[in-house]
Write a protein that holds these residues in place. Structure first.
Motif, PDB file in Angstrom:
ATOM      1  N   GLY A   1      10.215   5.652  22.700  1.00 11.37           N
ATOM      2  CA  GLY A   1       9.718   5.769  21.326  1.00 11.37           C
ATOM      3  C   GLY A   1       8.407   6.493  21.178  1.00 11.37           C
ATOM      4  N   CYS A   2       7.930   7.143  22.267  1.00 14.69           N
ATOM      5  CA  CYS A   2       6.626   7.814  22.200  1.00 14.69           C
ATOM      6  C   CYS A   2       6.727   9.321  21.983  1.00 14.69           C
ATOM      7  CB  CYS A   2       5.814   7.500  23.454  1.00 14.69           C
ATOM      8  SG  CYS A   2       5.227   5.792  23.507  1.00 14.69           S
ATOM      9  N   GLY A   3       7.894   9.805  21.600  1.00 16.56           N
ATOM     10  CA  GLY A   3       8.009  11.187  21.140  1.00 16.56           C
ATOM     11  C   GLY A   3       8.368  12.203  22.196  1.00 16.56           C
ATOM     12  N   LYS A   4       9.009  11.784  23.291  1.00 14.00           N
ATOM     13  CA  LYS A   4       9.354  12.748  24.348  1.00 14.00           C
ATOM     14  C   LYS A   4      10.372  13.772  23.848  1.00 14.00           C
ATOM     15  CE  LYS A   4      10.266   9.313  27.279  1.00 14.00           C
ATOM     16  NZ  LYS A   4       9.614   8.132  26.670  1.00 14.00           N
TER      17      LYS A   4
ATOM     18  N   LYS B   1      -5.489  -1.055  13.934  1.00 11.89           N
ATOM     19  CA  LYS B   1      -4.662  -2.262  14.005  1.00 11.89           C
ATOM     20  C   LYS B   1      -3.336  -2.029  14.731  1.00 11.89           C
ATOM     21  CE  LYS B   1      -7.354  -5.039  11.559  1.00 11.89           C
ATOM     22  NZ  LYS B   1      -7.928  -6.279  12.133  1.00 11.89           N
ATOM     23  N   THR B   2      -3.119  -0.836  15.240  1.00 12.86           N
ATOM     24  CA  THR B   2      -1.815  -0.509  15.843  1.00 12.86           C
ATOM     25  C   THR B   2      -1.955  -0.057  17.289  1.00 12.86           C
ATOM     26  OG1 THR B   2      -2.003   1.698  14.819  1.00 12.86           O
ATOM     27  CG2 THR B   2      -0.644   0.060  13.682  1.00 12.86           C
ATOM     28  N   GLU B   3      -2.862  -0.648  18.024  1.00 12.19           N
ATOM     29  CA  GLU B   3      -3.032  -0.309  19.435  1.00 12.19           C
ATOM     30  C   GLU B   3      -1.746  -0.603  20.198  1.00 12.19           C
ATOM     31  OE1 GLU B   3      -6.130  -1.175  23.127  1.00 12.19           O
ATOM     32  OE2 GLU B   3      -6.335  -2.254  21.232  1.00 12.19           O
ATOM     33  N   GLU B   4      -1.371   0.329  21.092  1.00  8.19           N
ATOM     34  CA  GLU B   4      -0.159   0.270  21.910  1.00  8.19           C
ATOM     35  C   GLU B   4       1.116   0.525  21.110  1.00  8.19           C
ATOM     36  OE1 GLU B   4      -0.055  -3.383  24.105  1.00  8.19           O
ATOM     37  OE2 GLU B   4      -1.613  -2.719  25.499  1.00  8.19           O
ATOM     38  N   PHE B   5       1.008   0.821  19.814  1.00  3.64           N
ATOM     39  CA  PHE B   5       2.195   1.151  19.028  1.00  3.64           C
ATOM     40  C   PHE B   5       2.707   2.528  19.442  1.00  3.64           C
ATOM     41  CE2 PHE B   5       1.500  -2.519  16.754  1.00  3.64           C
ATOM     42  CZ  PHE B   5       2.272  -2.658  15.608  1.00  3.64           C
TER      43      PHE B   5
ATOM     44  N   GLY C   1       5.201   5.924  18.573  1.00  6.30           N
ATOM     45  CA  GLY C   1       5.531   6.637  17.344  1.00  6.30           C
ATOM     46  C   GLY C   1       6.692   5.976  16.621  1.00  6.30           C
ATOM     47  N   ALA C   2       7.663   5.477  17.397  1.00  8.60           N
ATOM     48  CA  ALA C   2       8.805   4.785  16.788  1.00  8.60           C
ATOM     49  C   ALA C   2       8.361   3.489  16.109  1.00  8.60           C
ATOM     50  CB  ALA C   2       9.865   4.493  17.853  1.00  8.60           C
ATOM     51  N   ASP C   3       7.387   2.792  16.710  1.00 10.51           N
ATOM     52  CA  ASP C   3       6.860   1.572  16.084  1.00 10.51           C
ATOM     53  C   ASP C   3       6.185   1.889  14.755  1.00 10.51           C
ATOM     54  OD1 ASP C   3       7.679   0.015  18.218  1.00 10.51           O
ATOM     55  OD2 ASP C   3       5.766   0.204  19.273  1.00 10.51           O
TER      56      ASP C   3
ATOM     57  N   LYS D   1       3.574  -7.882  11.028  1.00 12.63           N
ATOM     58  CA  LYS D   1       4.862  -8.491  11.345  1.00 12.63           C
ATOM     59  C   LYS D   1       5.485  -7.934  12.625  1.00 12.63           C
ATOM     60  CE  LYS D   1       5.821  -8.990   6.392  1.00 12.63           C
ATOM     61  NZ  LYS D   1       6.713  -8.581   5.277  1.00 12.63           N
ATOM     62  N   MET D   2       4.802  -6.960  13.251  1.00 11.96           N
ATOM     63  CA  MET D   2       5.401  -6.267  14.389  1.00 11.96           C
ATOM     64  C   MET D   2       4.622  -6.526  15.677  1.00 11.96           C
ATOM     65  SD  MET D   2       6.368  -2.583  12.730  1.00 11.96           S
ATOM     66  CE  MET D   2       7.072  -2.062  14.297  1.00 11.96           C
ATOM     67  N   ARG D   3       5.345  -6.344  16.784  1.00 11.60           N
ATOM     68  CA  ARG D   3       4.760  -6.397  18.117  1.00 11.60           C
ATOM     69  C   ARG D   3       5.064  -5.064  18.803  1.00 11.60           C
ATOM     70  NH1 ARG D   3       7.125  -7.976  23.017  1.00 11.60           N
ATOM     71  NH2 ARG D   3       5.664  -8.764  24.601  1.00 11.60           N
ATOM     72  N   PRO D   4       4.072  -4.443  19.448  1.00 11.64           N
ATOM     73  CA  PRO D   4       4.329  -3.134  20.061  1.00 11.64           C
ATOM     74  C   PRO D   4       5.499  -3.184  21.040  1.00 11.64           C
ATOM     75  CG  PRO D   4       1.980  -3.631  20.091  1.00 11.64           C
ATOM     76  CD  PRO D   4       2.676  -4.885  19.638  1.00 11.64           C
ATOM     77  N   SER D   5       6.452  -2.297  20.861  1.00 13.43           N
ATOM     78  CA  SER D   5       7.624  -2.276  21.742  1.00 13.43           C
ATOM     79  C   SER D   5       7.277  -1.777  23.140  1.00 13.43           C
ATOM     80  CB  SER D   5       8.710  -1.382  21.128  1.00 13.43           C
ATOM     81  OG  SER D   5       8.268  -0.032  21.046  1.00 13.43           O
ATOM     82  N   THR D   6       6.102  -1.174  23.297  1.00 15.22           N
ATOM     83  CA  THR D   6       5.723  -0.611  24.601  1.00 15.22           C
ATOM     84  C   THR D   6       5.304  -1.685  25.602  1.00 15.22           C
ATOM     85  OG1 THR D   6       3.410  -0.315  23.920  1.00 15.22           O
ATOM     86  CG2 THR D   6       4.920   1.493  23.468  1.00 15.22           C
TER      87      THR D   6
END
Length: 446
Positions: free
Chosen positions: A212-215, A366-370, A372-374, A410-415
């Protein structure tokens, strides 16, 4: 004549301001006359009176499309198609809206649904861009080699894309872009310099990192940077149940790319095709890897101008032979985007969408470790919340910083799950320093 009609309708509406048919008629004339702001205003009047009026929603979507606000039109049309799935006009307009926004897969999905509803329906614009191009083979293969007997099955064909995105459309990843520029872009832009030193252009880069990081997006943008063709290859394009067929599929894909250089040939989830031979029990898998290595080396053909990118979430499963010079000799870690990258990605994601003074930096913090897909998922969640209130008014209400922050909570980083596994490989299976970038990212000292 149209001006007189508009004048007469406005006069009539003074006496009957809530007359929906008159409002719709006026809005339609204004739209035809390209008086888009006025048309939008009239359609919104109808939706305040009748929030579920289909004609008003269609007209408003068409108005936004003409205003080049495709994302807003898509929001309206997606809801209309959800509520009235048999509405052919809405689905047709939605397909064209997706196509104009560059979302080809979504456009094709809507058009396929439309054709299922009405097999005899045809649209010249959608046919030419979604059907005919895909039906035209990229290359012909007259090889009747008995070693690859398909038992009468059709040959494999691939579609060659010409991406219209470049690195400017990729948020962040500056270090990764520099690596690709040195290895792939510069040789294509300055072939005479490489020729002077007797150095071939082309070669391979392996991109690895959390999903999800844009490869894939980065690979497509690489082709756009050099105005090259782009072929994306997945495991299903290669693997076949018949012995020898997978190798032939792979060879045909390489031949098609070689015939259309400069070309970026992108292998997604390459570890599924190039898993370590020592882990394989069946010889067929080893044969496929040997074929892959042979194609990368250009043993029987010239790979000049063939630019090869591959992506994997599990580089530790890839056969070490792929990392030798001339193959994937440069391995690049694609981490989750940093603060600047997250800001850039959110600006791209929210471009042309109704927003209100978004504080991108506050959201980025507020989105550390998110990944791009997150970030896209957070945006979609915020949009879904805004749709609930927009349905009541018929107006696309703007997304705010508060909306985005509430979605992020409401989300948790998928990474995080990926780094849990990657950390162990970087600590205990990193003899050559291959995964030092992971340790640096996690701030772990060896």
């Amino acid at each position: 004549m149209a001006d007189n009609d508009i004048k007469n309708l406005r006069e009539a509406l003074k006496h009957s301001p809530d007359n929906v048919p008159l409002l719709l008629h006026l809005a339609a004339i204004l739209l035809v006359q390209s008086k888009l702001q006025e048309a939008e205003k009239e359609y919104k009047k109808v939706l305040r009176l009748e929030p579920q009026n289909t004609l008003a929603k269609l007209g408003l979507a068409k108005t936004y499309l003409q205003k080049k606000e495709g994302s807003t039109a898509i929001i309206i049309l997606e809801e209309l198609v959800r509520v009235t799935p048999q509405n052919r006009d809405a689905r047709l307009m939605l397909s064209k809206a997706f196509l104009r926004e560059g979302s080809v897969a979504e456009a094709q999905e809507q058009y396929e649904q439309l054709l299922k509803q009405d097999p005899d329906f045809r649209d010249d614009e959608l046919d030419s861009r979604l059907r005919q191009r895909a039906a035209t083979p990229l290359f012909d293969d007259d090889d009747d080699d008995d070693d690859f007997d398909f038992d009468g099955e059709e040959e494999i064909f691939r579609e060659m894309e010409k991406p219209d995105i470049t690195f400017s459309d990729v948020g962040g990843m500056e270090d990764v872009k520099r690596e690709i520029e040195l290895k792939i872009i510069r040789p294509v832009q300055h072939p005479e310099l490489y020729e002077a030193y007797g150095k071939k252009t082309g070669g391979g880069i392996l991109l690895y990192g959390p999903p999800g990081c844009g490869k894939t997006h980065l690979a497509r943008a690489t082709a756009g940077e050099v105005n090259a063709g782009f072929m994306s290859v997945g495991i299903n394009d290669i693997l076949d149940m018949w012995i020898g067929s997978s190798e032939r599929n792979l060879h045909e894909l390489f031949e098609g790319a070689r015939a259309n250089t400069p070309c970026v040939l992108f292998f997604d989830e390459v570890d599924a095709l190039g898993a370590s031979r020592s882990d394989m029990r069946q010889s067929s898998g080893r044969h496929l890897i040997n074929q892959f290595l042979s194609e990368l080396d250009g043993v029987d053909a010239d790979n000049e101008g063939l630019l090869i990118l591959a992506a994997t979430n599990a580089p530790w499963h890839l056969d070490p032979a792929f990392r030798r010079p001339g193959r994937f000799d440069r391995i690049v870690f694609v981490p989750p985007p940093d603060v600047a990258g997250r800001i850039a990605i959110m600006k791209i994601l929210l471009q042309k969408k109704p927003v209100d003074n978004i504080d991108y930096e506050a959201i980025a913090r507020k989105t550390e470790e998110f990944s791009g897909a997150d970030l896209r998922a957070a945006m979609d969640m915020a949009i879904e919340e805004k749709l609930q209130s927009s349905f009541k008014t018929g107006i696309a209400e703007p997304i705010t910083t508060k909306d985005m922050l509430q979605a992020v909570k409401k989300m948790r980083p998928s990474t995080q799950e990926w780094f849990g596994s990657a950390r162990n490989y970087a600590l205990y299976a990193n003899d050559s320093g291959l995964y030092d970038d992971i340790l640096r990212y996690l701030k772990i000292k060896k």
